[in-house]
Write a protein that holds these residues in place. Structure first.
Motif, short mmCIF file in Angstrom:
data_model
loop_
_atom_site.label_atom_id
_atom_site.label_comp_id
_atom_site.label_asym_id
_atom_site.label_seq_id
_atom_site.Cartn_x
_atom_site.Cartn_y
_atom_site.Cartn_z
N UNK A 92 1.08 -0.92 -0.01
CA UNK A 92 0.35 -0.08 0.07
C UNK A 92 0.92 1.13 -0.37
N UNK A 93 0.48 2.86 0.14
CA UNK A 93 1.00 3.51 0.14
C UNK A 93 1.69 3.93 1.27
N UNK A 95 -8.15 -5.21 -3.63
CA UNK A 95 -9.23 -3.77 -3.31
C UNK A 95 -8.58 -2.76 -4.65
N UNK A 96 -9.51 -2.02 -5.22
CA UNK A 96 -9.43 -0.56 -5.85
C UNK A 96 -8.10 0.27 -4.76
N UNK A 97 -7.93 1.05 -5.26
CA UNK A 97 -6.78 1.78 -4.72
C UNK A 97 -5.58 1.61 -5.33
N UNK A 98 -4.89 2.94 -4.64
CA UNK A 98 -2.62 3.34 -5.23
C UNK A 98 -2.66 2.53 -4.34
N UNK A 149 10.27 -1.02 -9.41
CA UNK A 149 9.18 -0.93 -8.79
C UNK A 149 7.79 0.73 -9.57
N UNK A 150 6.64 -0.10 -10.44
CA UNK A 150 5.66 1.00 -10.12
C UNK A 150 4.47 1.48 -9.54
N UNK A 151 4.24 2.92 -9.10
CA UNK A 151 3.41 2.60 -8.55
C UNK A 151 1.81 3.08 -9.74
N UNK A 152 0.88 1.79 -9.21
CA UNK A 152 -0.50 1.19 -10.01
C UNK A 152 -1.68 1.66 -9.50
#
Ligand code: G3I
Length: 469
Positions: free
Chosen positions: A425-426, A447-450, A463-466
Motif C-alpha cells: 500500500x502507499x 481492492x480498488x486503490x493506489x 517498481x511502479x505505482x499502480x
C-alpha cells in the motif's frame, strides 16, 4: 545491294526477335517476384465470392501469380469468426490460410476489434464494461491463438478514430468505446501480443492519408502511437486503408509524411486497402487518358512505398473491377489493377514500372530475414523463437510492466522464467504477493486503490505505482 538488304533484314529480324524475347521476359515478370526481390509484400484481398466458390477461375490464378500477401475481405471479422457467444467458426479463415501456405503468401488478419460487423449478441451487453472486456479478451485469445504462427500480422483495432476536423476517439456507435472506453484499444493490443508474441500488430484506419495538420485524424493516430510506445503497448504497425478517388492527387505525399512520422517511432506503415475509384456514374465515359491518370496515381503510391524504408505491405482492396465493394456500396467504379475481364489495366503497368524503377539494391525492407525467408513448414513453436518485427516491442531494456484492468503484463522476462510480484500500500505495507506466470499476474483479488507493485526475479526488478479501479 541484295546482300546488304539481307543483312539488314537479319539485323531487323534479330532486333524484333530480341525485343519480342525481351517483352516475353518482361511479360513473365510479376509484381510478386519484384516485391520479393525488394523485401516487400504486395497483394490484395480474397473477395467474399472466393470463399463462397463463386468467382471466376482467373481470380485465383492471377492472385497467386502476382501477389505475396493476402487478407480476407470479411471472413476473419468478429461476426464471421464468433457468430454466437463463445462459439467460433474458423472454416473460411482456415481455407484462406491453407491457400496462402500452399502458395507461399503472407497472411494479414482483419480485424479483431472494430465497431462494425459486430454480431448482435455482443450488442446485448452494451454498457457492461467488465463483460465486454471479458468478451473482447476471449475473442482475441481464441482467434489469435487459433491462427498463431499462420497469420503474420493483425489489424488489432480498426477505425477507432472519428472523422471530425479535430479528431478524437470514435465515441458513438461503438459498443467497445461506449462500453469500455479508450482502454479497449490498449487491452486489445496487449491480449493479441499475449496470444501470439510473434505477430505484428497494427492499428488500421481510413482517411489518414489526408495529412498531418494539427487535429487531423493522422495526427491523432500518431499521437496515440507515441503514447502506446511510451507505455510499452505492443504495437508494431499502422495501416492506412487509403480508399481514394482519382482526384485525390495529394494523398501519396501525405502517406510519405505519415511514414516518416511513424519511422521516428520505429513503427511500420502499411498501405492496407488501396483502391483508386472513378466517381459515380463515370464508368461508361472513361477513356485512355482517365486510366493513364489512374495509373499515374498508383505509380506515385508505389514510388512512396518503395522509397520509405519503414513501409512493408502494399495491399489493394480488390483484384478486379468485376468484384469491388466500391461498386456495391460506394457507387464508385473501375478502381483496381485488372478490368472486369481480368485484363491488366495501365495501373498494373504503372505498378510494374515503379518496381522496375526502384532496383532491389536501393529498396530497404522493414522485415528481418526470418520474415522474408521463413523456415519451411514453420508451425508455431516448431521453428523455435523466430525473432520477427515484434522485437521492436521487446526493445525496452530490462523489465517493464503494464496494468490492464486487473491483469499485470510484464515484459522483459526471459521466456519461461518466473518472477515474483509484491504489492504494497502507499504506506509501504505488504498487501498482496503472487507469481508472474507467462508474463502476467492476476491482481483481481486486490481492492480498488493506489499501490506500489514490485516485480523481481533473479536478475532484475522493477517498481511502479499502480491504480486499481
Ligand atoms: O454475408 C451476407 C449475405 O449472407 C447476405 O445475403 C448479403 C446481402 O445482405 O450480405 C452479406 O454480408 C455482406 C458482407 O459484406 C459479405 O459480403 C454485408 O451485407 C456487407 O455490408 C459487407 O460489406 C463489407 C464491408 O466491409 C462491411 O463494412 C465489404 O464486403 C468489405 O469490402 C468492406 O471492407 C471494409 C474493411 O473491412 C474495413 N475498411 C473499409 C472496407 C470498405 O468498407
Amino acid at each position: 545491294m541484295r546482300k546488304i538488304h539481307s543483312l539488314s533484314r537479319i539485323a531487323l529480324g534479330a532486333a524484333i526477335l530480341g525485343a519480342g524475347f525481351m517483352n516475353a521476359n518482361a511479360a513473365d515478370e510479376t509484381i510478386r517476384e519484384l516485391a520479393k526481390e525488394r523485401g516487400r509484400f504486395i497483394g490484395t484481398i480474397l473477395n467474399s465470392e472466393w470463399f463462397n466458390d463463386a468467382i471466376e477461375p482467373e481470380f485465383e490464378e492471377i492472385h497467386k501469380k502476382q501477389f505475396n500477401v493476402v487478407v480476407a475481405e470479411n471472413e476473419m471479422k468478429f461476426d464471421a469468426t464468433e457468430p454466437s457467444e463463445n462459439v467460433f467458426n474458423f472454416e473460411k479463415g482456415d481455407k484462406m490460410v491453407e491457400y496462402a501456405q500452399a502458395n507461399g503468401i503472407r497472411v494479414r488478419g482483419h480485424a479483431l476489434a472494430w465497431h462494425s460487423q459486430v454480431p448482435n449478441w455482443v450488442n446485448n451487453y452494451s454498457g457492461q464494461k467488465e463483460k465486454l472486456l471479458a468478451i473482447l479478451k476471449n475473442h482475441i485469445m481464441n482467434v489469435v491463438r487459433h491462427y498463431k504462427g499462420k497469420v503474420a500480422e493483425w489489424d488489432v483495432v480498426n477505425e477507432a478514430v472519428n472523422d471530425d476536423y479535430n479528431a478524437d476517439w470514435r465515441s458513438t456507435n461503438s459498443v467497445w468505446y461506449e462500453g469500455i472506453g479508450a482502454e479497449f484499444l490498449d487491452s486489445a493490443f496487449v491480449w493479441t501480443h499475449e496470444a501470439d508474441p510473434n505477430a505484428e500488430l497494427c492499428y488500421n484506419d481510413y482517411s489518414i492519408e489526408w495529412g498531418l495538420r494539427e487535429g487531423s485524424k493522422a495526427s491523432f493516430v500518431v499521437e496515440q502511437v507515441k503514447r502506446w510506445k511510451k507505455n510499452n503497448i505492443p504495437i508494431t504497425c499502422v495501416g492506412t486503408q487509403t480508399h481514394i478517388e482519382i482526384a485525390h492527387e495529394t494523398t501519396p505525399q501525405n502517406v510519405r509524411a505519415l511514414a516518416k512520422a511513424l519511422a521516428e517511432l520505429d513503427v511500420t506503415l502499411n498501405i492496407t486497402e488501396l483502391d483508386i475509384g472513378f466517381p459515380n456514374g463515370s464508368a461508361g465515359s472513361l477513356g485512355a487518358s482517365d486510366y493513364a491518370k489512374q495509373g499515374h496515381l498508383y505509380r506515385q503510391f508505389m514510388d512512396v512505398f518503395l522509397e520509405e524504408p519503414n513501409m512493408g505491405e502494399f495491399v489493394m482492396w480488390g483484384l478486379t473491377d468485376a468484384h469491388s465493394w466500391l461498386d456495391e456500396q460506394q457507387g464508385k467504379t473501375q478502381a483496381l489493377l485488372f478490368d472486369k475481364q481480368y485484363k491488366p489495366k495501365p495501373a498494373f503497368d504503372s505498378v510494374m514500372a515503379s518496381l522496375k524503377a526502384h532496383p532491389a539494391s536501393e529498396v530497404k525492407s522493414p522485415y528481418p530475414d526470418s520474415i522474408l525467408n521463413p523456415p519451411k513448414d514453420c508451425g508455431d513453436e516448431s521453428c523455435g523463437d523466430s525473432i520477427i518485427a515484434i522485437k521492436k516491442f521487446i526493445a525496452p531494456k530490462g523489465m517493464s510492466v503494464q496494468l490492464v484492468g486487473r491483469t499485470l503484463f510484464v515484459t522483459g522476462i526471459a521466456a519461461g522464467k518466473a518472477a515474483k510480484v509484491d504489492v504494497f500500500d502507499m504506506q509501504g505495507r505488504p498487501t498482496f504477493s503472487t507469481k508472474c506466470e507467462k508474463s502476467r499476474a492476476d491482481l483481481s483479488a486486490i481492492a480498488e486503490g493506489l499501490y506500489v507493485v514490485r516485480v523481481s526475479n533473479s536478475s532484475a526488478s522493477i517498481v511502479k505505482k499502480i491504480s486499481i479501479k
